[in-house]
Design a protein around this motif. Structure first.
Motif, PDB file in Angstrom:
ATOM      1  N   PHE A 234      29.769 -20.078  -9.523  1.00 34.90           N
ATOM      2  CA  PHE A 234      28.623 -19.869  -8.502  1.00 34.90           C
ATOM      3  C   PHE A 234      27.343 -20.010  -8.952  1.00 34.90           C
ATOM      4  O   PHE A 234      27.262 -20.214 -10.548  1.00 34.90           O
ATOM      5  CB  PHE A 234      28.770 -18.453  -8.029  1.00 34.90           C
ATOM      6  N   MET A 235      26.243 -20.052  -8.281  1.00 39.14           N
ATOM      7  CA  MET A 235      24.720 -20.383  -8.676  1.00 39.14           C
ATOM      8  C   MET A 235      24.026 -19.102  -8.372  1.00 39.14           C
ATOM      9  O   MET A 235      23.938 -18.659  -7.201  1.00 39.14           O
ATOM     10  CB  MET A 235      24.498 -21.583  -8.438  1.00 39.14           C
ATOM     11  N   LEU A 236      23.094 -18.863  -9.491  1.00 39.86           N
ATOM     12  CA  LEU A 236      21.942 -18.084  -8.994  1.00 39.86           C
ATOM     13  C   LEU A 236      20.736 -18.554  -9.286  1.00 39.86           C
ATOM     14  O   LEU A 236      20.666 -19.508 -10.203  1.00 39.86           O
ATOM     15  CB  LEU A 236      22.157 -16.725  -9.829  1.00 39.86           C
ATOM     16  N   LYS A 237      19.646 -18.167  -8.946  1.00 39.55           N
ATOM     17  CA  LYS A 237      18.272 -18.603  -8.954  1.00 39.55           C
ATOM     18  C   LYS A 237      17.364 -17.622  -9.689  1.00 39.55           C
ATOM     19  O   LYS A 237      17.461 -16.477  -9.329  1.00 39.55           O
ATOM     20  CB  LYS A 237      17.647 -19.504  -7.994  1.00 39.55           C
ATOM     21  N   LEU A 238      16.431 -17.983 -10.509  1.00 37.10           N
ATOM     22  CA  LEU A 238      15.334 -17.268 -10.916  1.00 37.10           C
ATOM     23  C   LEU A 238      13.912 -18.173 -10.643  1.00 37.10           C
ATOM     24  O   LEU A 238      13.882 -19.399 -11.061  1.00 37.10           O
ATOM     25  CB  LEU A 238      15.402 -17.019 -12.508  1.00 37.10           C
ATOM     26  N   THR A 239      13.060 -17.464  -9.818  1.00 37.21           N
ATOM     27  CA  THR A 239      11.950 -18.125  -9.504  1.00 37.21           C
ATOM     28  C   THR A 239      11.141 -18.032 -10.942  1.00 37.21           C
ATOM     29  O   THR A 239      11.376 -17.213 -11.916  1.00 37.21           O
ATOM     30  CB  THR A 239      10.896 -17.503  -8.436  1.00 37.21           C
ATOM     31  N   LYS A 240      10.051 -18.849 -10.889  1.00 36.85           N
ATOM     32  CA  LYS A 240       9.066 -18.900 -12.070  1.00 36.85           C
ATOM     33  C   LYS A 240       8.534 -17.542 -12.338  1.00 36.85           C
ATOM     34  O   LYS A 240       8.579 -17.056 -13.639  1.00 36.85           O
ATOM     35  CB  LYS A 240       8.034 -19.829 -12.028  1.00 36.85           C
ATOM     36  N   SER A 241       8.086 -16.883 -11.230  1.00 36.77           N
ATOM     37  CA  SER A 241       7.682 -15.436 -11.622  1.00 36.77           C
ATOM     38  C   SER A 241       8.722 -14.612 -12.245  1.00 36.77           C
ATOM     39  O   SER A 241       8.344 -13.850 -13.136  1.00 36.77           O
ATOM     40  CB  SER A 241       7.084 -14.887 -10.208  1.00 36.77           C
ATOM     41  N   GLN A 242      10.137 -14.572 -11.741  1.00 36.73           N
ATOM     42  CA  GLN A 242      10.941 -13.876 -12.483  1.00 36.73           C
ATOM     43  C   GLN A 242      11.269 -14.288 -13.898  1.00 36.73           C
ATOM     44  O   GLN A 242      11.271 -13.524 -14.840  1.00 36.73           O
ATOM     45  CB  GLN A 242      12.243 -14.001 -11.710  1.00 36.73           C
ATOM     46  N   VAL A 243      11.058 -15.625 -14.186  1.00 28.67           N
ATOM     47  CA  VAL A 243      11.289 -16.181 -15.659  1.00 28.67           C
ATOM     48  C   VAL A 243      10.163 -15.654 -16.334  1.00 28.67           C
ATOM     49  O   VAL A 243      10.223 -15.052 -17.526  1.00 28.67           O
ATOM     50  CB  VAL A 243      11.460 -17.363 -15.644  1.00 28.67           C
ATOM     51  N   ASP A 244       8.834 -15.478 -15.927  1.00 27.42           N
ATOM     52  CA  ASP A 244       7.703 -15.032 -16.509  1.00 27.42           C
ATOM     53  C   ASP A 244       8.022 -13.666 -16.875  1.00 27.42           C
ATOM     54  O   ASP A 244       7.407 -13.131 -17.851  1.00 27.42           O
ATOM     55  CB  ASP A 244       6.437 -15.297 -15.661  1.00 27.42           C
ATOM     56  N   ARG A 245       8.474 -12.967 -15.824  1.00 24.50           N
ATOM     57  CA  ARG A 245       8.665 -11.432 -16.122  1.00 24.50           C
ATOM     58  C   ARG A 245       9.577 -11.230 -17.475  1.00 24.50           C
ATOM     59  O   ARG A 245       9.385 -10.254 -18.128  1.00 24.50           O
ATOM     60  CB  ARG A 245       9.222 -10.629 -14.881  1.00 24.50           C
ATOM     61  N   LEU A 246      10.745 -12.066 -17.314  1.00 22.35           N
ATOM     62  CA  LEU A 246      11.536 -11.758 -18.458  1.00 22.35           C
ATOM     63  C   LEU A 246      11.173 -12.099 -19.595  1.00 22.35           C
ATOM     64  O   LEU A 246      11.373 -11.432 -20.926  1.00 22.35           O
ATOM     65  CB  LEU A 246      12.882 -12.809 -18.094  1.00 22.35           C
ATOM     66  N   LYS A 247      10.016 -13.073 -19.739  1.00 24.32           N
ATOM     67  CA  LYS A 247       9.450 -13.554 -21.169  1.00 24.32           C
ATOM     68  C   LYS A 247       8.745 -12.438 -21.357  1.00 24.32           C
ATOM     69  O   LYS A 247       8.476 -12.078 -22.732  1.00 24.32           O
ATOM     70  CB  LYS A 247       8.743 -14.786 -20.852  1.00 24.32           C
ATOM     71  N   ASN A 248       7.922 -11.914 -20.532  1.00 21.72           N
ATOM     72  CA  ASN A 248       7.130 -10.665 -20.820  1.00 21.72           C
ATOM     73  C   ASN A 248       7.867  -9.646 -21.341  1.00 21.72           C
ATOM     74  O   ASN A 248       7.328  -8.682 -22.431  1.00 21.72           O
ATOM     75  CB  ASN A 248       6.104 -10.498 -19.742  1.00 21.72           C
TER      76      ASN A 248
END
Length: 452
Positions: A234-248
């Protein structure tokens, strides 16, 4: 409506002009780990009349096979389970088919059971000297859209080289010249001592630890029972804002070397924590994360663009499950950073020398076809995240517009995942995940909840 494939035709495409023939050496990295065919699929929506599509694709393929002549060759077995690449212009297998349905009936093109009809079938019962290194399949839909998929031998290329080949093929299909010529000199990966026949100078015992079998579930002596559980893709998506939140979140505790954690380190660490929670491990359960490191730019000097072959080394980040889920995301990212940083020129040369000393390489080769019941097992309690974030796979235009979606072909191994960028340039990351069905709902829950 059930998909039907009809009017299927298969033929060989050979280099347009004769090229060098003989045996091309393969590196240790070509001949170890996964040396089976890897399927990739592209989806193209209608953009103009399909007249001339197949002629254009096959003509440009025959032309690109001139500089990329090893792709038209065949493998041979040698002593000690070594592989040889015979460049003999035997050709690429090309299949053309038609479907009775439209692309819209596949939904958003994400993995579905119909994929098996859209990718080339690799008959692994054929002797290796008769099996093409590249198999291509084009399926034309009644709506005018089409899929272009291929299965490419991992013994010849890694992801970066595969993307290089497909990009140059697309350029030729558009009538453009070759941009980056490939070269096949395996000596660029050899140590200075190795080039002078002094291989043993780079044999370092501690490197052997990389081949310790991955941990098992507590209380189990093998992985047979886990392999019996149903898996899915299966596939899941992370938006750029979600990725940025993980990086923070990951960088709240400064990394030891001062460099902020990368997208890969943050997303892979997040997924490792989520799957550990979903599997409900005991705190003292040991788990590993398989990380594939492209070492082209880690070599000294760096490998120049155009190297065509495998330049990837698998390393394993380790942690106890209790630490992984109780500590901040930065802990998981730090475990990943630690194993990536140890991949240096000296490390690569030492590992190559370790392989070179082995009498039988079959212990380090995965020959199982994707989807087979007895295939590789990366699963519970272990996980693997391969990064496609920097590969030039997507956005291919063969003259009928760019692909609207690209994905790995079906591979439903538990814990075998890849992350790639969405084709729209938004910075969204798509995770293609193989997992046991019983863990999917919990994983999906943690995947999004733990970002908050």
């Amino acid at each position: 409506m059930k998909m039907e494939i009809r009017s299927e035709t298969t033929f060989l495409v050979k280099p347009q002009t004769p090229e060098w023939k003989g045996y091309l050496p393969l590196s240790e990295w070509d001949q170890t780990s996964n040396i089976t065919h890897v399927p990739i699929i592209y989806f193209f929506k209608p953009s103009r009349d399909l007249d001339g599509l197949i002629e254009s694709l096959t003509d440009s393929l025959s032309r690109v096979l001139v500089p990329f002549y090893p792709m038209a060759g065949r493998l041979r077995w040698a002593e000690g389970s070594r592989l040889l690449l015979e460049c003999n212009s035997a050709g690429v297998e090309f299949t053309v088919a038609k479907s009775n349905c439209g692309l819209d009936q596949l939904g958003d093109c994400t993995p579905c059971p119909e994929y098996k009809w859209l990718v080339p079938e690799v008959d692994n019962s054929r002797p290796i000297w008769d099996l093409p290194l590249l198999l291509v399949k084009v399926v034309v839909f009644k709506c005018g859209g089409f899929t272009l998929s291929y299965s490419m031998s991992h013994a010849i290329v890694d992801g970066l080289s595969a993307g290089h080949f497909v990009s140059e093929w697309a350029r030729m299909a558009r009538g453009e010249p070759l941009k980056i010529p490939p070269y096949f000199d395996r000596d660029v990966l050899a140590s200075p001592a190795g080039r002078n026949g002094l291989h043993s100078l780079y044999l370092k015992g501690p490197m052997v630890a990389e081949f310790v079998p991955p941990p098992l579930l507590l209380g189990q002596t093998d992985s047979v029972e886990e392999q019996k559980n149903e898996t899915t893709l299966f596939m899941l998506k992370l938006t750029k804002s979600q990725v940025d939140r993980l990086k923070n979140k990951a960088n709240q505790l400064p990394p030891t070397n001062g460099c902020p954690y990368t997208r890969y380190e943050c997303v892979a660490g997040h997924m490792w924590r989520c799957v550990t929670k979903a599997r409900k491990h005991e705190p003292d359960q040991l788990t590993t994360l398989l990380v594939s490191v492209d070492f082209r730019n880690k070599m000294r000097p760096p490998v120049r663009p155009g190297y065509f072959g495998n330049a990837v080394l698998d390393v394993s980040a380790k942690s106890y499950s209790g630490d992984l889920v109780s500590k901040p995301l930065g802990y998981a990212a730090s475990r990943i950073r630690m194993v990536i940083d140890k991949v240096t020129s000296e490390y690569v040369w030492s590992m190559a020398e370790y392989f070179r000393q082995q009498p039988d390489w079959s212990l380090f080769q995965d020959l199982h076809p994707p989807g087979s019941d007895d295939g590789p097992f990366y699963g519970n309690p272990n996980f693997g995240v391969v990064s496609w974030l920097t590969l030039s796979m997507q956005g291919q235009d063969f003259g009928w517009g760019k692909d609207v979606f690209m994905a790995p072909g079906n591979h439903e191994f538990d814990g075998d995942t890849a992350i790639l960028e969405a084709p729209d340039g938004s910075g969204t990351i798509i995770a293609s995940i193989g997992m046991q069905v019983r863990h999917v709902d919990d994983f999906r829950k943690y995947f999004y909840e733990d970002i908050l």
